[in-house]
Design an enzyme around this catalytic site. Sequence first.
Site, PDB file in Angstrom:
ATOM      1  N   CYS A   2       0.841  -1.191   0.000  1.00  0.00           N
ATOM      2  CA  CYS A   2       0.000   0.000   0.000  1.00  0.00           C
ATOM      3  C   CYS A   2       0.880   1.247   0.000  1.00  0.00           C
ATOM      4  O   CYS A   2       2.075   1.170   0.245  1.00  0.00           O
ATOM      5  CB  CYS A   2      -0.854   0.016   1.248  1.00  0.00           C
ATOM      6  SG  CYS A   2      -1.720  -1.534   1.502  1.00  0.00           S
ATOM      7  N   ARG A  27       3.440   1.333  -6.990  1.00  0.00           N
ATOM      8  CA  ARG A  27       3.411   0.257  -6.005  1.00  0.00           C
ATOM      9  C   ARG A  27       2.203  -0.652  -6.213  1.00  0.00           C
ATOM     10  O   ARG A  27       2.128  -1.719  -5.606  1.00  0.00           O
ATOM     11  CB  ARG A  27       3.365   0.846  -4.587  1.00  0.00           C
ATOM     12  CG  ARG A  27       4.602   1.629  -4.221  1.00  0.00           C
ATOM     13  CD  ARG A  27       4.358   2.501  -3.010  1.00  0.00           C
ATOM     14  NE  ARG A  27       4.231   1.736  -1.787  1.00  0.00           N
ATOM     15  CZ  ARG A  27       5.255   1.353  -1.043  1.00  0.00           C
ATOM     16  NH1 ARG A  27       6.477   1.657  -1.407  1.00  0.00           N
ATOM     17  NH2 ARG A  27       5.075   0.687   0.066  1.00  0.00           N
ATOM     18  N   TRP A  75      -3.402  -2.034  -1.528  1.00  0.00           N
ATOM     19  CA  TRP A  75      -3.144  -3.256  -2.306  1.00  0.00           C
ATOM     20  C   TRP A  75      -3.598  -4.367  -1.376  1.00  0.00           C
ATOM     21  O   TRP A  75      -2.980  -4.620  -0.342  1.00  0.00           O
ATOM     22  CB  TRP A  75      -1.652  -3.328  -2.633  1.00  0.00           C
ATOM     23  CG  TRP A  75      -1.119  -4.638  -3.101  1.00  0.00           C
ATOM     24  CD1 TRP A  75      -0.600  -5.639  -2.332  1.00  0.00           C
ATOM     25  CD2 TRP A  75      -1.009  -5.096  -4.457  1.00  0.00           C
ATOM     26  NE1 TRP A  75      -0.180  -6.675  -3.122  1.00  0.00           N
ATOM     27  CE2 TRP A  75      -0.413  -6.376  -4.414  1.00  0.00           C
ATOM     28  CE3 TRP A  75      -1.354  -4.543  -5.691  1.00  0.00           C
ATOM     29  CZ2 TRP A  75      -0.153  -7.115  -5.567  1.00  0.00           C
ATOM     30  CZ3 TRP A  75      -1.089  -5.284  -6.834  1.00  0.00           C
ATOM     31  CH2 TRP A  75      -0.499  -6.545  -6.773  1.00  0.00           C
ATOM     32  N   ASN A  99      -0.033   0.146   6.192  1.00  0.00           N
ATOM     33  CA  ASN A  99       0.606  -0.658   5.157  1.00  0.00           C
ATOM     34  C   ASN A  99       1.264  -1.815   5.891  1.00  0.00           C
ATOM     35  O   ASN A  99       1.929  -1.607   6.895  1.00  0.00           O
ATOM     36  CB  ASN A  99       1.634   0.241   4.450  1.00  0.00           C
ATOM     37  CG  ASN A  99       2.575  -0.520   3.550  1.00  0.00           C
ATOM     38  OD1 ASN A  99       2.356  -1.689   3.249  1.00  0.00           O
ATOM     39  ND2 ASN A  99       3.626   0.147   3.115  1.00  0.00           N
ATOM     40  N   GLY A 100       1.031  -3.055   5.413  1.00  0.00           N
ATOM     41  CA  GLY A 100       1.660  -4.205   6.065  1.00  0.00           C
ATOM     42  C   GLY A 100       0.621  -5.211   6.531  1.00  0.00           C
ATOM     43  O   GLY A 100      -0.525  -5.189   6.094  1.00  0.00           O
ATOM     44  N   GLU A 485      14.148 -21.455 -16.292  1.00  0.00           N
ATOM     45  CA  GLU A 485      13.822 -20.087 -15.894  1.00  0.00           C
ATOM     46  C   GLU A 485      14.967 -19.129 -16.265  1.00  0.00           C
ATOM     47  O   GLU A 485      14.725 -18.012 -16.731  1.00  0.00           O
ATOM     48  CB  GLU A 485      13.519 -20.049 -14.384  1.00  0.00           C
ATOM     49  CG  GLU A 485      13.232 -18.676 -13.794  1.00  0.00           C
ATOM     50  CD  GLU A 485      12.072 -17.935 -14.434  1.00  0.00           C
ATOM     51  OE1 GLU A 485      11.328 -18.507 -15.242  1.00  0.00           O
ATOM     52  OE2 GLU A 485      11.930 -16.735 -14.135  1.00  0.00           O
ATOM     53  N   LYS A 489      14.395 -15.974 -18.746  1.00  0.00           N
ATOM     54  CA  LYS A 489      14.704 -14.597 -18.353  1.00  0.00           C
ATOM     55  C   LYS A 489      15.590 -13.927 -19.409  1.00  0.00           C
ATOM     56  O   LYS A 489      15.355 -12.806 -19.804  1.00  0.00           O
ATOM     57  CB  LYS A 489      15.443 -14.541 -17.007  1.00  0.00           C
ATOM     58  CG  LYS A 489      14.644 -14.753 -15.759  1.00  0.00           C
ATOM     59  CD  LYS A 489      13.852 -13.565 -15.276  1.00  0.00           C
ATOM     60  CE  LYS A 489      12.483 -13.505 -15.838  1.00  0.00           C
ATOM     61  NZ  LYS A 489      11.503 -14.474 -15.531  1.00  0.00           N
ATOM     62  N   GLU A 492      13.643 -13.260 -22.641  1.00  0.00           N
ATOM     63  CA  GLU A 492      12.620 -12.222 -22.483  1.00  0.00           C
ATOM     64  C   GLU A 492      13.184 -10.816 -22.588  1.00  0.00           C
ATOM     65  O   GLU A 492      12.588  -9.959 -23.231  1.00  0.00           O
ATOM     66  CB  GLU A 492      11.948 -12.343 -21.099  1.00  0.00           C
ATOM     67  CG  GLU A 492      10.892 -13.397 -20.991  1.00  0.00           C
ATOM     68  CD  GLU A 492      10.294 -13.436 -19.588  1.00  0.00           C
ATOM     69  OE1 GLU A 492       9.070 -13.389 -19.477  1.00  0.00           O
ATOM     70  OE2 GLU A 492      11.056 -13.512 -18.590  1.00  0.00           O
ATOM     71  N   HIS A 508      21.458 -35.534 -26.159  1.00  0.00           N
ATOM     72  CA  HIS A 508      20.432 -35.879 -27.142  1.00  0.00           C
ATOM     73  C   HIS A 508      20.094 -34.689 -28.033  1.00  0.00           C
ATOM     74  O   HIS A 508      18.991 -34.634 -28.570  1.00  0.00           O
ATOM     75  CB  HIS A 508      19.179 -36.389 -26.427  1.00  0.00           C
ATOM     76  CG  HIS A 508      19.442 -37.587 -25.580  1.00  0.00           C
ATOM     77  ND1 HIS A 508      19.785 -38.806 -26.108  1.00  0.00           N
ATOM     78  CD2 HIS A 508      19.458 -37.744 -24.234  1.00  0.00           C
ATOM     79  CE1 HIS A 508      19.986 -39.682 -25.120  1.00  0.00           C
ATOM     80  NE2 HIS A 508      19.795 -39.046 -23.978  1.00  0.00           N
ATOM     81  N   LYS A 607       2.798  -7.932 -19.190  1.00  0.00           N
ATOM     82  CA  LYS A 607       2.875  -8.419 -17.803  1.00  0.00           C
ATOM     83  C   LYS A 607       1.740  -9.404 -17.532  1.00  0.00           C
ATOM     84  O   LYS A 607       1.928 -10.403 -16.863  1.00  0.00           O
ATOM     85  CB  LYS A 607       2.784  -7.220 -16.855  1.00  0.00           C
ATOM     86  CG  LYS A 607       2.961  -7.558 -15.392  1.00  0.00           C
ATOM     87  CD  LYS A 607       4.391  -7.875 -15.079  1.00  0.00           C
ATOM     88  CE  LYS A 607       4.592  -8.434 -13.689  1.00  0.00           C
ATOM     89  NZ  LYS A 607       5.788  -9.283 -13.628  1.00  0.00           N
TER      90      LYS A 607
HETATM   91  C1  G6P Z   1       3.408 -13.292 -19.036  1.00  0.00           C
HETATM   92  C2  G6P Z   1       4.484 -12.576 -18.235  1.00  0.00           C
HETATM   93  C3  G6P Z   1       5.368 -13.589 -17.512  1.00  0.00           C
HETATM   94  C4  G6P Z   1       4.513 -14.509 -16.658  1.00  0.00           C
HETATM   95  C5  G6P Z   1       3.397 -15.174 -17.468  1.00  0.00           C
HETATM   96  C6  G6P Z   1       2.400 -15.878 -16.563  1.00  0.00           C
HETATM   97  O1  G6P Z   1       3.990 -13.995 -20.066  1.00  0.00           O
HETATM   98  O2  G6P Z   1       5.273 -11.781 -19.092  1.00  0.00           O
HETATM   99  O3  G6P Z   1       6.315 -12.924 -16.687  1.00  0.00           O
HETATM  100  O4  G6P Z   1       5.326 -15.501 -16.085  1.00  0.00           O
HETATM  101  O5  G6P Z   1       2.671 -14.184 -18.189  1.00  0.00           O
HETATM  102  O6  G6P Z   1       1.757 -14.923 -15.789  1.00  0.00           O
HETATM  103  P1  G6P Z   1       1.063 -15.176 -14.418  1.00  0.00           P
HETATM  104  O7  G6P Z   1       0.522 -13.837 -14.009  1.00  0.00           O
HETATM  105  O8  G6P Z   1      -0.047 -16.165 -14.659  1.00  0.00           O
HETATM  106  O9  G6P Z   1       2.062 -15.708 -13.460  1.00  0.00           O
END
Ligand code: G6P
Length: 612
Positions: A2, A27, A75, A99-100, A485, A489, A492, A508, A607
């Site tokens: 928040c 935020r 939030w 907040n918290g 992962e 990253k 992306e 393989h 996102k």
């Molecule tokens: C999009 C984002 C990723 C995320 C994926 C799943 O591709 O760019 O960063 O991992 O969606 O999103 P979610 O909100 O379901 O974790």
Amino acid sequence: MCGIVGHVGSEQAAPILLDGLRRLEYRGYDSAGVAIHTDGGELKVVRAVGKLRNLEAQLNASPLPGTVGIGHTRWATHGRPSEVNAHPHVAGPIVVVHNGIIENHLALRARLEERGAKIASDTDTELVAHLVHFKVKDGLDLESAVRAALRELHGAYAIAVLSKNEPDRIVVAKSSSPLVLGLGDGATYCGSDIPALLPYTRRMVFLEDGDMAVLTREDASVTRIDTGEKVERAEKHIDWSSVMAEKAGFKHFMLKEIHEQPRAIEDTLRGRLDRENADVHGHEIGLSDADAKAIQRVYLLACGTSHHAAMTGRYYLEQIAKIPTTVELASEFRGRDPIIGPGDLVVAVSQSGETIDTLMAAREAKEKGAKVLAIANVIGSAIPRLADAAFYTHAGPEIGVASTKCFSAQLANLLMLSIWLGRRRGTLDTNGARELVEGLAKLPVQMRDVVIGTRQLVANLAKRYRDARDVLFLGRGLSFPIALEGALKLKEISYVHAEGYAAGEMKHGPIALIDSAVPVIVLMPKDRWYDKTLSNLQEAMAREGQVIGIATEGDEAAQRLTQDVIEIPAVLEALTPFLTVLPLQLYAYYVADFKGTDVDQPRNLAKTVTVE
Ligand code: G6P
């Protein structure tokens, strides 16, 4: 996460509060509100769900002239986003923003209700307002009442409190959640973060945990909550630009969020680890002990980074709770008519809680009679709403498109879920559970050490290899999803072709890619897969690959056999992913930064993906 803003001065408070809240929008929030001591001698509260413009419209329609007030963007953590749950919360003459998380909120609610408090919302914050109100009724002034109330609270908080009876002051306090004070000319401010105050003053005072302060037009006087003793906190001059300040001085949100992971884990674990009984408090999981014993199979459904967390979760569920577990890409699960039904637990893992494929897959599972549990970071989002129960991560809003801190928080929830199930199913004994619970509790400090301790070395490696055409990430067992992962990253945000591979599968196919121009990042913590990973590493070296090992501290073989080693501390096998992922996030970040790509908003990516 928040946002709090407060002002006591001679200018009109409402525009300052709205402006401050706007500067804290990054935020994340789902509702907002202000409380203002009006010139007519009243203490008025206005709240609105959704964007700040909704609050602003209400304030335009019925202005609140006055020079002292507090504002808040919420939030959601306790209770869904709604006007009644929005801050400020009121009890008698007392108004609170917070907040918290107040950890002892259940016991506190019961105690306050016994004393006759009428609690309108589902929030822990309203309880603070009632508690302070009772103290005022007992004859204390605002400052003493807040101090007495805070001594009864456990958890993380930053709060700001007004009383109708003392219109010239704001009382604030902080424990683990951020709060900064601003000193102006005839005005004093408070805010969750520097950007909220920057247009008004650059003279700031940073409170320490356990501090409270009384803000008046003249000054801010700081005391300790426990002893009441007065303390001096040095005034600092802040010369950041507003944009720098939002990112807490980091160049990008992603880098900030990588550094925030220890805090994200702390917040996610808070109130859930039962260290006394070597267990996890599982009421949010929404299953009875009998349900836990009866589960036949778990399906983990997710997309993107969340899918990699889910793959890690499979190891936890199988090893710890001994439940056969299937991990599915949500988009592949749908439309395949999967064989699933009552007796199955479906765990939908999603940072946003809105990803359409995960949502639809969870819906299909529910229609077929499975129980659905959501692991999500956004309270009240679509997947938790659909699910039978929601076990939230508390990573705070993630702004960078490439997920980092939410991934770590998802791992924490998946591990806690497995511990809780394992205890109920009799597959995890007390000693095993104690090791895991204590190991989790230690993680934030270890994560902080790894981020700080490895970032320079990782940046150097990123600089050296930034022009590599391909990068391979290899790992076995628990390190396999982390290899995936790491590759995701890098793809992306830096647009470099990267592959994550199960180390055993290298021969393989991907081994054909390896030559002296290809960096190979090998995840090789000392675990049950270590020896085999070591042989794969030697195969890569034999093809002149540039091998970077992510290895346990003191691993001599890693030192001898690789070009470079990034070390992580020795931890329980189950906890290695929390640490090995950190240098990979940093590596992707620095390569992208050297290449000058748009780190926080990479091309073509979103996102939250709400299209199929
Ligand atoms: C999009 C984002 C990723 C995320 C994926 C799943 O591709 O760019 O960063 O991992 O969606 O999103 P979610 O909100 O379901 O974790």
